[in-house]
Scaffold this motif. Structure first.
Motif, short mmCIF file in Angstrom:
data_model
loop_
_atom_site.label_atom_id
_atom_site.label_comp_id
_atom_site.label_asym_id
_atom_site.label_seq_id
_atom_site.Cartn_x
_atom_site.Cartn_y
_atom_site.Cartn_z
N THR A 146 0.85 -1.19 0.00
CA THR A 146 0.00 0.00 0.00
C THR A 146 0.89 1.24 0.00
OG1 THR A 146 -1.73 -1.14 1.27
CG2 THR A 146 -1.80 1.27 1.22
N PRO A 147 0.88 2.05 -1.08
CA PRO A 147 1.65 3.30 -1.07
C PRO A 147 1.00 4.31 -0.12
CG PRO A 147 1.11 2.60 -3.31
CD PRO A 147 0.26 1.79 -2.40
N LEU A 148 1.84 5.02 0.65
CA LEU A 148 1.33 5.98 1.63
C LEU A 148 1.78 7.41 1.37
CD1 LEU A 148 1.92 3.85 4.86
CD2 LEU A 148 -0.27 4.27 3.71
N LEU A 149 3.05 7.61 0.99
CA LEU A 149 3.60 8.95 0.76
C LEU A 149 4.50 8.92 -0.47
CD1 LEU A 149 4.73 9.91 4.41
CD2 LEU A 149 2.63 10.67 3.26
N ASN A 150 4.70 10.08 -1.10
CA ASN A 150 5.66 10.18 -2.18
C ASN A 150 6.41 11.50 -2.06
OD1 ASN A 150 3.89 12.16 -3.20
ND2 ASN A 150 2.85 10.71 -4.55
N ASP A 163 -0.30 3.91 21.32
CA ASP A 163 -1.64 3.51 20.86
C ASP A 163 -1.72 3.36 19.34
OD1 ASP A 163 -1.59 6.13 19.99
OD2 ASP A 163 -3.27 6.80 21.23
N GLY A 164 -0.61 3.59 18.64
CA GLY A 164 -0.56 3.38 17.20
C GLY A 164 -1.21 4.46 16.37
N TYR A 180 2.59 12.40 12.03
CA TYR A 180 1.39 12.13 11.23
C TYR A 180 0.36 11.44 12.12
CZ TYR A 180 4.53 12.54 7.13
OH TYR A 180 5.44 12.98 6.19
N SER A 181 -0.89 11.76 11.92
CA SER A 181 -1.97 10.98 12.52
C SER A 181 -2.26 9.79 11.61
CB SER A 181 -3.23 11.82 12.68
OG SER A 181 -3.02 12.83 13.64
N VAL A 182 -2.40 8.60 12.23
CA VAL A 182 -2.71 7.38 11.47
C VAL A 182 -4.20 7.12 11.60
CG1 VAL A 182 -2.17 4.94 11.15
CG2 VAL A 182 -0.40 6.50 12.03
N ALA A 183 -4.91 7.15 10.48
CA ALA A 183 -6.36 6.94 10.49
C ALA A 183 -6.68 5.47 10.70
CB ALA A 183 -6.96 7.42 9.17
N PHE A 187 -4.19 5.02 6.64
CA PHE A 187 -3.61 6.11 5.86
C PHE A 187 -3.25 7.28 6.78
CE2 PHE A 187 -5.65 3.56 2.65
CZ PHE A 187 -4.70 3.57 1.63
N LEU A 188 -2.47 8.23 6.23
CA LEU A 188 -1.84 9.26 7.06
C LEU A 188 -2.42 10.64 6.79
CD1 LEU A 188 1.88 8.11 6.59
CD2 LEU A 188 0.31 7.53 8.46
#
Length: 291
Positions: A146-150, A163-164, A180-183, A187-188
């Motif tokens: 899964t791509p997250l950032l570029n 808590d991840g 970053y907040s992780v949803a 995703f970020l």
């Protein structure tokens, strides 16, 4: 502080230390030297890779992952050091001219892998970084990517809050560690600056302790910064190497801090060594890859 060189081995670009609590073993790499190394007790095993390798992480299934220039592979740990048996798991980043850099597993055992423009020649020499072509990818246990950032420069530091829900992820070209907040879907959110530039070197790899403080290796800074949860400097830990690259907590009580380092023009006697020291706070366990 009393620093110890754990082994006589000296890396050109030591990186990616991982403490495996079930096996009481330390895994790390020499990126430029194309070596994956494991320390168990006093025994060091070295697997010579066919390509540059940025991470060496044990798997739940009993083998290990190595992140090579051409992809993420499984390594049979029973194979010979000069004839490693490798099986391709996935190609996370198909961008020509990129290589892997920072890699770490989250609490679910998913591999998060940061990539960048390759800056290492075949003889280990430095190549100029001319573009922000890197990305951040998440790899599930079955190899799904899964791509997250570029648009990344030099990805370094991959840590999560207890808590991840928060990711700490740095880009050394910016001399900055971002938050970053992780949803819920993984995703970020857009990044926020967590720790900006500091006069003591640039941010490289990091480890988190049980109090939620981040221990960040400072390339060309000859030190670690212990950073409070708000990103402020809590402590400076001076090191006998010019270019510390990353760190991890290990040992039976997670109170031994291991630090990787790289060779440097200063030619300090311990440059490239794996160092260790006893510390007053335990660290957070590393997680094996779930596959």
């Amino acid at each position: 502080m009393s620093w110890t060189a754990v082994t006589p081995h000296r890396a050109t670009l030591g990186e990616g230390p991982f403490w495996d609590a079930p096996g009481q073993a330390l895994y790390w790499v020499d990126i430029a030297g194309k070596q994956a190394l494991r320390l168990q007790g006093d025994n060091v095993q070295i697997w010579q890779m066919p390509e540059h390798v940025s991470a060496f992480i044990p798997c739940a299934s009993g083998d290990a992952l190595v992140t090579l220039s051409s992809g993420v592979y499984r390594l049979d740990l029973d194979s010979a050091g000069l004839d490693p048996r490798l099986t391709l798991l996935c190609i996370a980043d198909p961008q020509p001219g990129n290589r892997p850099n920072e890699a770490r597993c989250d609490a679910l055992g998913q591999l998060w892998l940061g990539t960048m423009q390759n800056n290492i020649g075949e003889q280990g020499e430095d190549l100029p970084i001319e573009r922000r072509s890197g990305g951040l990818f998440r790899i599930a246990g079955d190899g799904r990517v899964t791509p997250l950032l570029n648009g990344l420069g030099i990805p370094n530091t991959l840590l999560w809050s207890s808590d991840g829900t928060t990711l700490y992820f740095g880009d050394s070209l910016d001399a900055t560690i971002y938050q970053y907040s992780v949803a819920a879907d993984g995703f970020l959110s857009p990044p926020e600056v967590w720790r900006g530039p500091h006069p003591l070197g640039g941010p490289d790899g990091s480890a988190m302790d049980a109090d939620g403080f981040v221990w960040n290796a400072r390339w060309d800074g000859s030190c670690l910064l212990r950073l409070a949860p708000d990103g402020q400097v809590d402590r400076v830990i001076e090191l006998p190497v010019s270019r510390p690259t990353s760190c991890v907590f290990g040992g039976a009580d997670l109170r031994t801090l291991f630090i990787t380092s790289a060779a440097s023009p200063a030619n300090h006697p311990l440059d490239g060594a794996l160092l260790s020291i006893r510390v007053d706070v335990p660290g957070v366990l590393c997680t094996r890859f779930a596959g």
